[in-house]
Design a protein around this motif. Structure first.
Motif, PDB file in Angstrom:
ATOM      1  N   ASP A 193      18.177  20.023  79.109  1.00 17.78           N
ATOM      2  CA  ASP A 193      19.374  19.955  78.541  1.00 17.78           C
ATOM      3  C   ASP A 193      19.944  18.447  78.298  1.00 17.78           C
ATOM      4  OD1 ASP A 193      19.256  22.196  77.242  1.00 17.78           O
ATOM      5  OD2 ASP A 193      20.905  23.151  78.475  1.00 17.78           O
ATOM      6  N   THR A 235      14.654  28.148  89.412  1.00 19.70           N
ATOM      7  CA  THR A 235      15.544  28.789  88.624  1.00 19.70           C
ATOM      8  C   THR A 235      15.480  28.439  87.053  1.00 19.70           C
ATOM      9  OG1 THR A 235      17.806  27.736  88.795  1.00 19.70           O
ATOM     10  CG2 THR A 235      16.944  29.381  90.315  1.00 19.70           C
ATOM     11  N   GLU A 236      15.323  29.527  86.242  1.00 21.45           N
ATOM     12  CA  GLU A 236      15.392  29.072  84.841  1.00 21.45           C
ATOM     13  C   GLU A 236      16.737  28.127  84.440  1.00 21.45           C
ATOM     14  OE1 GLU A 236      15.683  31.441  80.499  1.00 21.45           O
ATOM     15  OE2 GLU A 236      15.248  32.469  82.252  1.00 21.45           O
ATOM     16  N   GLU A 237      17.734  28.585  85.387  1.00 23.07           N
ATOM     17  CA  GLU A 237      18.969  27.554  84.842  1.00 23.07           C
ATOM     18  C   GLU A 237      18.780  26.215  85.224  1.00 23.07           C
ATOM     19  OE1 GLU A 237      23.790  27.487  86.152  1.00 23.07           O
ATOM     20  OE2 GLU A 237      22.400  29.039  87.048  1.00 23.07           O
ATOM     21  N   ASP A 238      18.146  25.986  86.457  1.00 22.47           N
ATOM     22  CA  ASP A 238      17.903  24.480  86.734  1.00 22.47           C
ATOM     23  C   ASP A 238      16.747  23.905  85.989  1.00 22.47           C
ATOM     24  OD1 ASP A 238      19.784  24.727  89.059  1.00 22.47           O
ATOM     25  OD2 ASP A 238      18.124  24.973  90.394  1.00 22.47           O
ATOM     26  N   TRP A 239      15.964  24.652  85.430  1.00 18.91           N
ATOM     27  CA  TRP A 239      14.926  24.390  84.420  1.00 18.91           C
ATOM     28  C   TRP A 239      15.930  23.779  83.127  1.00 18.91           C
ATOM     29  CZ3 TRP A 239      10.352  22.383  83.013  1.00 18.91           C
ATOM     30  CH2 TRP A 239       9.752  22.600  81.777  1.00 18.91           C
ATOM     31  N   ARG A 240      16.459  24.544  82.912  1.00 14.74           N
ATOM     32  CA  ARG A 240      17.208  24.512  81.450  1.00 14.74           C
ATOM     33  C   ARG A 240      18.260  23.282  81.551  1.00 14.74           C
ATOM     34  NH1 ARG A 240      15.898  27.812  77.238  1.00 14.74           N
ATOM     35  NH2 ARG A 240      14.767  29.887  77.958  1.00 14.74           N
ATOM     36  N   THR A 241      18.868  23.138  82.876  1.00 16.41           N
ATOM     37  CA  THR A 241      19.890  22.024  82.997  1.00 16.41           C
ATOM     38  C   THR A 241      19.182  20.734  82.726  1.00 16.41           C
ATOM     39  OG1 THR A 241      21.250  23.426  84.327  1.00 16.41           O
ATOM     40  CG2 THR A 241      21.411  21.127  84.458  1.00 16.41           C
ATOM     41  N   GLN A 242      17.906  20.446  83.356  1.00 18.43           N
ATOM     42  CA  GLN A 242      17.352  19.232  83.253  1.00 18.43           C
ATOM     43  C   GLN A 242      16.941  19.183  81.993  1.00 18.43           C
ATOM     44  OE1 GLN A 242      15.221  18.501  87.509  1.00 18.43           O
ATOM     45  NE2 GLN A 242      15.034  20.590  86.994  1.00 18.43           N
ATOM     46  N   ARG A 302      17.443  18.968  89.537  1.00 22.86           N
ATOM     47  CA  ARG A 302      17.661  20.179  90.242  1.00 22.86           C
ATOM     48  C   ARG A 302      16.402  20.519  90.695  1.00 22.86           C
ATOM     49  NH1 ARG A 302      22.113  18.521  89.067  1.00 22.86           N
ATOM     50  NH2 ARG A 302      23.716  19.732  88.261  1.00 22.86           N
TER      51      ARG A 302
END
Length: 262
Positions: free
Chosen positions: A122, A113-120, A104
């Motif tokens: 996770d 985005t914080e969401e893309d950071w956390r997805t990677q 991402r």
């Protein structure tokens, strides 16, 4: 182990069970097919069932045995259920390849985005951690032990690229986590290593709007080898590290990148 022949190849994994995560496409599918061609019972895992079923069909068409299991390895319950499914079907878990990962990015770190950071994190890091725990806990309890290969990337401890800082951080974590786990568990009979692919013949290596032909021209000019790696070449590195041929190889990071980081 006695070496037999299977479709013109050495069947190094006959009678063994190999689990491959992220096996619905790309490098993961290539690894799963390679294990199937060398006699393994292959358990293919991923979040979407349809591409896993396609991988199973390809393995079975080549005369191999395979099982598809839907799992999200970023969830501990799924990681442990995946190992149980492999053992329930085939009686052991001898090899595990933790390949599941996502990218991402494409934009500078400040705009991620914080969401893309956390997805990677996770999937790429926590997913490997949870899968390792489940796999090691079973392997160290069986007399034959086991071998684990984690798939990292040259984006990480080896190099980075604009727009890939977070992805590189997650893959660097895979390498360091793997080396630590290798030292922790080798005396228990669990041997852990890493393969770090560079540019490979998958959609991930295409730049936005780029065609495979354009990618080939870019690789011809920019890579020492003059071409990107085939998924089968990455798979060959994984199978080597998982095999008895690499019996004294512990905690290494094998780079397969057409010379990009040489």
């Amino acid at each position: 182990m006695t070496t037999t022949r299977l479709t013109g190849k050495t069947a190094r994994f006959t009678g063994r069970t190999a689990l491959v995560t992220g096996a619905g496409s790309g490098i993961g599918r290539g690894i799963a097919l390679a294990f199937g061609a060398e006699g393994a019972n292959v358990v293919v895992a991923g979040r979407r069932r349809e591409p896993l079923d396609e991988t199973v069909a390809l393995i079975e068409a080549g005369g191999g045995k395979a099982l598809a299991v839907s799992a999200d390895v970023s969830k501990a319950v799924d990681a442990h259920a995946l190992v149980r499914a492999a053992v329930d079907r085939y009686g052991s878990l001898d090899v595990a390849v933790n390949n599941a990962g996502v990218f991402r990015g494409g934009q500078p770190l400040a705009d991620l985005t914080e969401e893309d950071w956390r997805t990677q994190l996770d999937i790429n890091v926590t997913g490997v951690f949870l899968a390792l725990q489940a796999e090691i806990r079973h392997m160290r309890a069986q007399p034959s032990g086991g071998a684990i290969v984690n798939v990292a990337s040259t984006f990480g401890v080896h190099t980075s690229s604009p727009g890939a800082a977070a992805y590189a951080a997650s893959k660097a974590a895979v390498t360091v986590l793997s080396k630590g786990a290798a030292v922790d568990h080798i005396r228990e009979g669990v041997r852990i290593n890493v393969v770090s692919p560079g540019p490979t013949d998958t959609p991930m290596s295409l730049r936005p709007g780029e065609t495979p032909a354009e990618r080939a021209e870019r690789a011809k000019a920019g890579l020492p080898l003059g071409r990107i790696s085939a998924t089968a070449e990455v798979a060959a590195a994984v199978l080597y590290l998982a095999s008895d041929d690499a019996g004294s190889v512990v905690g290494t990071d094998l780079v397969v990148d057409s010379g990009a980081t040489a």
